[in-house]
Design a protein around this motif. Structure first.
Motif, PDB file in Angstrom:
ATOM      1  N   VAL A   1      -4.011  14.161  -3.015  1.00  0.00           N
ATOM      2  CA  VAL A   1      -4.974  13.413  -3.419  1.00  0.00           C
ATOM      3  C   VAL A   1      -5.591  14.351  -4.356  1.00  0.00           C
ATOM      4  CG1 VAL A   1      -7.537  12.777  -2.902  1.00  0.00           C
ATOM      5  CG2 VAL A   1      -5.607  12.508  -1.024  1.00  0.00           C
ATOM      6  N   GLU A   2      -5.759  13.783  -5.643  1.00  0.00           N
ATOM      7  CA  GLU A   2      -6.500  14.591  -6.596  1.00  0.00           C
ATOM      8  C   GLU A   2      -7.886  13.994  -6.913  1.00  0.00           C
ATOM      9  OE1 GLU A   2      -3.926  16.102  -9.858  1.00  0.00           O
ATOM     10  OE2 GLU A   2      -5.251  14.785 -11.321  1.00  0.00           O
ATOM     11  N   VAL A   3      -8.674  14.867  -6.662  1.00  0.00           N
ATOM     12  CA  VAL A   3     -10.410  14.567  -7.056  1.00  0.00           C
ATOM     13  C   VAL A   3     -10.576  14.959  -8.466  1.00  0.00           C
ATOM     14  CG1 VAL A   3     -12.656  14.913  -6.334  1.00  0.00           C
ATOM     15  CG2 VAL A   3     -10.904  15.056  -4.680  1.00  0.00           C
ATOM     16  N   VAL A   4     -10.848  14.107  -9.253  1.00  0.00           N
ATOM     17  CA  VAL A   4     -11.286  14.352 -10.697  1.00  0.00           C
ATOM     18  C   VAL A   4     -12.453  14.193 -11.209  1.00  0.00           C
ATOM     19  CG1 VAL A   4      -9.005  13.920 -11.366  1.00  0.00           C
ATOM     20  CG2 VAL A   4     -10.652  12.112 -11.511  1.00  0.00           C
TER      21      VAL A   4
ATOM     22  N   PHE B   1     -15.325  19.554  -3.848  1.00  0.00           N
ATOM     23  CA  PHE B   1     -15.218  18.250  -3.000  1.00  0.00           C
ATOM     24  C   PHE B   1     -13.881  18.298  -2.515  1.00  0.00           C
ATOM     25  CE2 PHE B   1     -15.316  13.994  -1.809  1.00  0.00           C
ATOM     26  CZ  PHE B   1     -16.519  13.631  -1.400  1.00  0.00           C
ATOM     27  N   ALA B   2     -12.843  18.692  -3.252  1.00  0.00           N
ATOM     28  CA  ALA B   2     -11.350  18.856  -2.668  1.00  0.00           C
ATOM     29  C   ALA B   2     -11.674  19.613  -1.421  1.00  0.00           C
ATOM     30  CB  ALA B   2     -10.471  19.239  -3.659  1.00  0.00           C
ATOM     31  N   ARG B   3     -12.084  20.648  -1.620  1.00  0.00           N
ATOM     32  CA  ARG B   3     -12.291  21.584  -0.188  1.00  0.00           C
ATOM     33  C   ARG B   3     -12.863  20.724   0.844  1.00  0.00           C
ATOM     34  NH1 ARG B   3     -13.513  25.541  -4.395  1.00  0.00           N
ATOM     35  NH2 ARG B   3     -15.784  25.286  -4.009  1.00  0.00           N
ATOM     36  N   HIS B   4     -14.130  20.040   0.780  1.00  0.00           N
ATOM     37  CA  HIS B   4     -14.788  19.162   1.601  1.00  0.00           C
ATOM     38  C   HIS B   4     -13.842  18.296   2.175  1.00  0.00           C
ATOM     39  CE1 HIS B   4     -17.380  16.413   3.660  1.00  0.00           C
ATOM     40  NE2 HIS B   4     -16.893  15.555   2.877  1.00  0.00           N
ATOM     41  N   LEU B   5     -13.012  17.668   1.505  1.00  0.00           N
ATOM     42  CA  LEU B   5     -11.688  16.789   1.986  1.00  0.00           C
ATOM     43  C   LEU B   5     -10.790  17.642   2.856  1.00  0.00           C
ATOM     44  CD1 LEU B   5     -11.170  14.230  -0.805  1.00  0.00           C
ATOM     45  CD2 LEU B   5     -12.571  13.912   1.022  1.00  0.00           C
ATOM     46  N   GLU B   6     -10.330  18.574   2.250  1.00  0.00           N
ATOM     47  CA  GLU B   6      -9.408  19.491   2.877  1.00  0.00           C
ATOM     48  C   GLU B   6      -9.792  19.828   4.471  1.00  0.00           C
ATOM     49  OE1 GLU B   6      -8.792  22.539   0.372  1.00  0.00           O
ATOM     50  OE2 GLU B   6      -6.946  21.813  -0.268  1.00  0.00           O
ATOM     51  N   ALA B   7     -11.332  19.847   4.654  1.00  0.00           N
ATOM     52  CA  ALA B   7     -11.925  20.410   5.821  1.00  0.00           C
ATOM     53  C   ALA B   7     -11.800  19.129   6.970  1.00  0.00           C
ATOM     54  CB  ALA B   7     -13.392  20.584   5.865  1.00  0.00           C
ATOM     55  N   HIS B   8     -11.481  18.031   6.263  1.00  0.00           N
ATOM     56  CA  HIS B   8     -11.195  16.727   7.102  1.00  0.00           C
ATOM     57  C   HIS B   8      -9.733  16.271   7.255  1.00  0.00           C
ATOM     58  CE1 HIS B   8     -15.337  15.494   7.632  1.00  0.00           C
ATOM     59  NE2 HIS B   8     -15.339  16.082   6.526  1.00  0.00           N
TER      60      HIS B   8
ATOM     61  N   ARG C   1      -5.047  16.485   2.267  1.00  0.00           N
ATOM     62  CA  ARG C   1      -4.366  17.289   1.241  1.00  0.00           C
ATOM     63  C   ARG C   1      -4.903  16.928  -0.112  1.00  0.00           C
ATOM     64  NH1 ARG C   1      -1.476  15.486   5.360  1.00  0.00           N
ATOM     65  NH2 ARG C   1      -1.025  13.740   4.207  1.00  0.00           N
ATOM     66  N   ALA C   2      -5.841  17.906  -0.556  1.00  0.00           N
ATOM     67  CA  ALA C   2      -6.530  17.473  -1.810  1.00  0.00           C
ATOM     68  C   ALA C   2      -6.715  18.641  -2.852  1.00  0.00           C
ATOM     69  CB  ALA C   2      -8.011  17.082  -1.637  1.00  0.00           C
ATOM     70  N   ARG C   3      -6.851  18.473  -4.008  1.00  0.00           N
ATOM     71  CA  ARG C   3      -7.042  19.497  -5.151  1.00  0.00           C
ATOM     72  C   ARG C   3      -8.114  18.729  -6.208  1.00  0.00           C
ATOM     73  NH1 ARG C   3      -2.640  20.170  -9.856  1.00  0.00           N
ATOM     74  NH2 ARG C   3      -2.364  17.812 -10.316  1.00  0.00           N
ATOM     75  N   GLY C   4      -8.907  19.611  -6.794  1.00  0.00           N
ATOM     76  CA  GLY C   4      -9.836  19.185  -7.700  1.00  0.00           C
ATOM     77  C   GLY C   4      -9.327  19.461  -8.908  1.00  0.00           C
ATOM     78  N   ARG C   5      -9.913  18.666 -10.029  1.00  0.00           N
ATOM     79  CA  ARG C   5      -9.413  18.926 -11.507  1.00  0.00           C
ATOM     80  C   ARG C   5     -10.653  18.149 -12.421  1.00  0.00           C
ATOM     81  NH1 ARG C   5      -3.680  16.814 -13.740  1.00  0.00           N
ATOM     82  NH2 ARG C   5      -3.554  17.446 -15.850  1.00  0.00           N
ATOM     83  N   ARG C   6     -10.889  18.790 -13.292  1.00  0.00           N
ATOM     84  CA  ARG C   6     -11.629  18.358 -14.437  1.00  0.00           C
ATOM     85  C   ARG C   6     -10.584  17.773 -15.762  1.00  0.00           C
ATOM     86  NH1 ARG C   6     -14.610  22.664 -12.664  1.00  0.00           N
ATOM     87  NH2 ARG C   6     -16.810  21.861 -12.134  1.00  0.00           N
TER      88      ARG C   6
ATOM     89  N   LEU D   1       0.834  -1.173   0.102  1.00  0.00           N
ATOM     90  CA  LEU D   1      -0.016   0.140   0.089  1.00  0.00           C
ATOM     91  C   LEU D   1       0.968   1.148  -0.084  1.00  0.00           C
ATOM     92  CD1 LEU D   1      -2.788   1.319   0.300  1.00  0.00           C
ATOM     93  CD2 LEU D   1      -2.395   1.228   2.859  1.00  0.00           C
ATOM     94  N   GLY D   2       0.670   2.091  -0.982  1.00  0.00           N
ATOM     95  CA  GLY D   2       1.291   3.226  -0.821  1.00  0.00           C
ATOM     96  C   GLY D   2       0.671   4.466  -0.511  1.00  0.00           C
ATOM     97  N   ALA D   3       1.362   5.649  -0.126  1.00  0.00           N
ATOM     98  CA  ALA D   3       0.681   6.885   0.487  1.00  0.00           C
ATOM     99  C   ALA D   3       0.898   8.083   0.051  1.00  0.00           C
ATOM    100  CB  ALA D   3       0.820   6.533   2.015  1.00  0.00           C
ATOM    101  N   ASP D   4       1.613   7.927  -1.398  1.00  0.00           N
ATOM    102  CA  ASP D   4       1.826   9.273  -1.985  1.00  0.00           C
ATOM    103  C   ASP D   4       0.835  10.207  -2.543  1.00  0.00           C
ATOM    104  OD1 ASP D   4       4.639   9.172  -1.073  1.00  0.00           O
ATOM    105  OD2 ASP D   4       5.460   7.789  -2.815  1.00  0.00           O
ATOM    106  N   THR D   5       0.263   9.146  -3.536  1.00  0.00           N
ATOM    107  CA  THR D   5      -0.754  10.193  -4.512  1.00  0.00           C
ATOM    108  C   THR D   5      -1.924   9.120  -4.606  1.00  0.00           C
ATOM    109  OG1 THR D   5       1.018  10.953  -5.599  1.00  0.00           O
ATOM    110  CG2 THR D   5      -1.144  11.142  -6.581  1.00  0.00           C
ATOM    111  N   ALA D   6      -3.293   9.716  -4.366  1.00  0.00           N
ATOM    112  CA  ALA D   6      -4.339   9.092  -4.638  1.00  0.00           C
ATOM    113  C   ALA D   6      -5.089   9.673  -5.727  1.00  0.00           C
ATOM    114  CB  ALA D   6      -5.316   8.904  -3.473  1.00  0.00           C
ATOM    115  N   LEU D   7      -5.945   8.818  -6.495  1.00  0.00           N
ATOM    116  CA  LEU D   7      -6.882   9.611  -7.365  1.00  0.00           C
ATOM    117  C   LEU D   7      -8.206   9.016  -6.922  1.00  0.00           C
ATOM    118  CD1 LEU D   7      -7.332  10.944 -10.328  1.00  0.00           C
ATOM    119  CD2 LEU D   7      -7.575   8.770 -11.225  1.00  0.00           C
ATOM    120  N   VAL D   8      -9.165  10.212  -6.873  1.00  0.00           N
ATOM    121  CA  VAL D   8     -10.406  10.099  -6.382  1.00  0.00           C
ATOM    122  C   VAL D   8     -11.380  10.383  -7.625  1.00  0.00           C
ATOM    123  CG1 VAL D   8     -12.261  10.778  -4.852  1.00  0.00           C
ATOM    124  CG2 VAL D   8      -9.861  10.510  -3.962  1.00  0.00           C
ATOM    125  N   ALA D   9     -12.443   9.541  -8.046  1.00  0.00           N
ATOM    126  CA  ALA D   9     -13.270   9.987  -9.063  1.00  0.00           C
ATOM    127  C   ALA D   9     -14.375  10.519  -8.380  1.00  0.00           C
ATOM    128  CB  ALA D   9     -13.514   8.551  -9.863  1.00  0.00           C
ATOM    129  N   TRP D  10     -14.957  11.657  -8.885  1.00  0.00           N
ATOM    130  CA  TRP D  10     -16.181  12.083  -8.442  1.00  0.00           C
ATOM    131  C   TRP D  10     -17.282  12.528  -9.329  1.00  0.00           C
ATOM    132  CZ3 TRP D  10     -19.235  12.494  -4.615  1.00  0.00           C
ATOM    133  CH2 TRP D  10     -19.968  13.718  -4.402  1.00  0.00           C
TER     134      TRP D  10
END
Length: 272
Positions: A181-184, A200-207, A210-215, A149-158
């Protein structure tokens, strides 16, 4: 929190044991191993004519194969300082699937291996049964996986769906320990834009994530688009909803979910 992991190996599974060990170490979790041993499948008009000895021999062979698989994985985990509880569940496919779904509900996470691309239809059906009926997140491990299990980068499909929301919520223990974490959301000209990955990235940051959103642009297929982008950013794992429905005990996966399971190149956390 992830403190109780259920590992569901199949006879040919090779990657699930080492990967489950890495997950257990990451979260300080206990592990249970439950391996299915399916009864022989034959046309109903054949079974009454088949000698009892053949049926009993086939059942015992399946149980023996499952016991050997359980002990192999348990031995590997013990070498890594994890003492798992183990069991073999035998019976018809429906009976085994039902019992594994029940056991999954007593865990925080199910770890299973990607179904093989050819043959062993029962393994693919079992993956779908777990996804639909467990009520817990399923972490599918590619059968070619070698790293833990890695912990550097995650991709989240939103995509703003309830299944995506449930999957991401279930994956929060993973996301919280991941560096980036990249939310796409996939841009699709056929439908109006609605999902907002930045929000949604801002929602994750509230928790504290470390996230950013991208299309990202659709390359013609949702699964291919996600897997291609995951490779581009070097993602350690993907989080997405498991799409589909169950009708009259027949599991029907959506196209994107089935394609991901068939072609996945990184671990995927799913929840239906």
């Amino acid at each position: 929190m992830i403190k109780d992991i259920l590992v569901v190996p199949t006879p040919r599974a090779a990657a699930v044991g080492p990967f489950a060990a890495s997950v257990a170490h990451a979260f300080g979790a206990g592990v249970r191993i439950a391996c299915p041993a399916f009864d022989m499948v034959a046309p109903t008009f054949v079974l009454p004519e088949m000698p009892v000895e053949i049926l009993d021999g086939a059942r015992e062979a399946a149980r023996g194969e499952a016991r050997a698989r359980v002990e192999e994985i348990a031995g590997l985990l013990r070498e890594k300082g994890i003492d798992p509880r183990t069991e073999v569940i035998s019976g018809t496919f429906d009976a085994c699937a039902h019992e594994l779904q029940r056991r999954a509900r007593y865990s925080d996470l199910v770890v299973a291996e990607q179904p093989p691309s050819e043959g062993r239809e029962g393994e693919a059906a079992l993956a779908e049964a777990l996804l639909f009926g467990a009520g817990r997140p399923i972490l599918f491990v590619p059968y070619v996986q070698t790293a833990g299990l890695g912990a550097d980068t995650a991709l989240v499909a939103w995509d703003e769906s309830s299944t995506a929301a449930r999957a991401i919520g279930a994956a929060m223990p993973f996301l919280a320990r991941t560096r980036a974490v990249e939310v796409v959301s996939i841009e699709d000209a056929r439908r109006p834009r609605s999902a907002d990955p930045e929000a949604f990235a801002r929602h994750l940051e509230a928790h504290g994530v470390r996230a950013r959103g991208r299309r990202i642009a659709d390359v013609g297929d949702v699964a291919d688009t996600l897997l291609s982008h995951a490779a581009d950013i070097g993602a350690d794992y993907l989080v997405m909803g498991g799409y589909g429905h169950s009708r009259l005990r027949e599991f029907v996966l959506g196209g994107a979910t089935r394609h991901i399971l068939q072609t996945m190149t990184l671990p995927v956390v799913m929840m239906h």
